[in-house]
Design a protein around this motif. Sequence first.
Motif, PDB file in Angstrom:
ATOM      1  N   GLN A 224       3.356 -65.843   5.548  1.00  0.00           N
ATOM      2  CA  GLN A 224       2.419 -65.082   4.725  1.00  0.00           C
ATOM      3  C   GLN A 224       2.823 -63.608   4.627  1.00  0.00           C
ATOM      4  O   GLN A 224       2.037 -62.694   4.877  1.00  0.00           O
ATOM      5  N   PHE A 225       4.044 -63.359   4.209  1.00  0.00           N
ATOM      6  CA  PHE A 225       4.526 -61.991   4.108  1.00  0.00           C
ATOM      7  C   PHE A 225       3.771 -61.189   3.066  1.00  0.00           C
ATOM      8  O   PHE A 225       3.758 -59.951   3.105  1.00  0.00           O
ATOM      9  N   ASP A 226       3.130 -61.864   2.115  1.00  0.00           N
ATOM     10  CA  ASP A 226       2.425 -61.137   1.059  1.00  0.00           C
ATOM     11  C   ASP A 226       1.179 -60.429   1.574  1.00  0.00           C
ATOM     12  O   ASP A 226       0.620 -59.567   0.887  1.00  0.00           O
ATOM     13  N   THR A 227       0.732 -60.765   2.785  1.00  0.00           N
ATOM     14  CA  THR A 227      -0.417 -60.059   3.355  1.00  0.00           C
ATOM     15  C   THR A 227       0.011 -58.761   4.042  1.00  0.00           C
ATOM     16  O   THR A 227      -0.813 -58.090   4.668  1.00  0.00           O
ATOM     17  N   ILE A 228       1.273 -58.405   3.898  1.00  0.00           N
ATOM     18  CA  ILE A 228       1.772 -57.111   4.373  1.00  0.00           C
ATOM     19  C   ILE A 228       1.666 -56.119   3.226  1.00  0.00           C
ATOM     20  O   ILE A 228       2.224 -56.335   2.152  1.00  0.00           O
ATOM     21  N   TYR A 229       0.927 -55.065   3.432  1.00  0.00           N
ATOM     22  CA  TYR A 229       0.875 -53.961   2.466  1.00  0.00           C
ATOM     23  C   TYR A 229       0.415 -52.707   3.177  1.00  0.00           C
ATOM     24  O   TYR A 229       0.016 -52.750   4.344  1.00  0.00           O
ATOM     25  N   HIS A 230       0.490 -51.575   2.477  1.00  0.00           N
ATOM     26  CA  HIS A 230       0.323 -50.283   3.148  1.00  0.00           C
ATOM     27  C   HIS A 230      -1.073 -50.080   3.730  1.00  0.00           C
ATOM     28  O   HIS A 230      -1.237 -49.321   4.688  1.00  0.00           O
ATOM     29  N   GLU A 231      -2.085 -50.740   3.182  1.00  0.00           N
ATOM     30  CA  GLU A 231      -3.430 -50.611   3.734  1.00  0.00           C
ATOM     31  C   GLU A 231      -3.537 -51.264   5.111  1.00  0.00           C
ATOM     32  O   GLU A 231      -4.420 -50.915   5.897  1.00  0.00           O
ATOM     33  N   HIS A 232      -2.689 -52.237   5.382  1.00  0.00           N
ATOM     34  CA  HIS A 232      -2.683 -52.908   6.682  1.00  0.00           C
ATOM     35  C   HIS A 232      -1.716 -52.164   7.602  1.00  0.00           C
ATOM     36  O   HIS A 232      -0.516 -52.408   7.584  1.00  0.00           O
ATOM     37  N   PHE A 233      -2.251 -51.275   8.410  1.00  0.00           N
ATOM     38  CA  PHE A 233      -1.397 -50.524   9.324  1.00  0.00           C
ATOM     39  C   PHE A 233      -0.900 -51.398  10.472  1.00  0.00           C
ATOM     40  O   PHE A 233       0.189 -51.174  10.995  1.00  0.00           O
ATOM     41  N   SER A 234      -1.716 -52.372  10.888  1.00  0.00           N
ATOM     42  CA  SER A 234      -1.376 -53.187  12.061  1.00  0.00           C
ATOM     43  C   SER A 234      -1.570 -54.674  11.774  1.00  0.00           C
ATOM     44  O   SER A 234      -2.369 -55.055  10.916  1.00  0.00           O
TER      45      SER A 234
END
Length: 423
Positions: A224-234
């Motif tokens: 699920q790499f698409d759940t990586i974005y700048h709003e998710h710091f951790s």
Amino acid sequence: MQQTGKPEINSASALKTCRHCLQPLVLQLADLGFSPVANDFIGLAQSGEPEVHYPLEVRVCDSCLLAQVVHQLGARDLFRADYTYYSSHSSTWLEHARSYVETMIERLRLDKNSRVVEIASNDGYLLQYVKQAGIECLGIEPTEGPAAVARKAGLEVRTEFFSEQLGRDLANEGWGADLLVANNVLAHVPDINDFVRGAKALLNPEGVATYEVQHLLRLMQQNQFDTIYHEHFSYLSLLAAERIFHAAGLRIFAVESLTTHGGSVRFHVCHADAAWDTEPSVDAMRDEERRYGLERRATYTEWSSQIRKTKLALVQLCMELKKQGKSIAAYGAPAKGVTLLNYCGIGSDVIDFAVDRAPSKQGKLMPGVRVPIYDPAHLQKAKPDFILILPWNLKEEIKEQIGNAREWGGQFIVPVPEATIEQ
């Protein structure tokens, strides 16, 4: 017990040290190239203007195992008055919130003398059920748009970012929490230590805080790499979360695996010396994470190859369909969809348009890929051959909503964990 320093940031705003334990941050989990801010949708009047793209890379701390985005943007730049995410637009999420409230009222024996505080209360999607139960509640929501919607529904909301100081202030005002709710917010916090210490300050002696976060274990298992974005710091595992809460004088005494967001975990947290017994679920999840290899460096470094497989499968499928002259629309314009399309290089030359139920996104363009967004009614007019479901975690709900697509022969594409066509 407390981490008192700050993570080191170089001139390019890239973290050099872990935002929790301050150790050097060198172990790479994923490099998704450059991407725009996922929720910075573009108005048609600005369609000819350039966008800023930032590096999107995640590294894992060798010491505490916290996975974190390297290039750190300011929270106030991400969560602004024009923030476009409204929780109540998903009926699945509303039902999730209602069920949670009912369960916690019974488990904690909450009544009219209790106090419930929710951090990142958004548009009141959850607190409405607390209020209906006759329990005093307060929302903390830093973005003006969702907060205004919650106030119109009769909820009390403070438009602030949560912190240790705010936790102390609220406790002094009489808002000591019997239940502190933090759904999908812990990952959005730049200073995670300060945020958790705020819970320590606000919780009553036997109070309980619950944190729902996307589970790093499920993210990796399902590509699920698409759940990586700048709003998710951790990106959190139990192994990392236990270290973070312990440093603040708190203890995880129970965990639950959830299906939300493709696989989440709910941490039940109390003061370290509270009477809550630590339940077997904690040992079970810790063991599962260790068996998968979350304490081994190679597990993280080898994950990139799985990301590329998921990317190539989607690109190849879309290219083949376009060669056949098929039309493709996207359902939903979530942050995960922005990451997915930008990383895969799939833009308006492949996706004819997107639709989204949120009025705040309609009439705009998706960041980076510039796909136009319409009301879902546009699907009936255009009758695309294929509908790419970008919020794939809600695919069953979405299929039900637009089931009439089958009447014109429309089929669905689910991109994760590997692109597939579904009826």
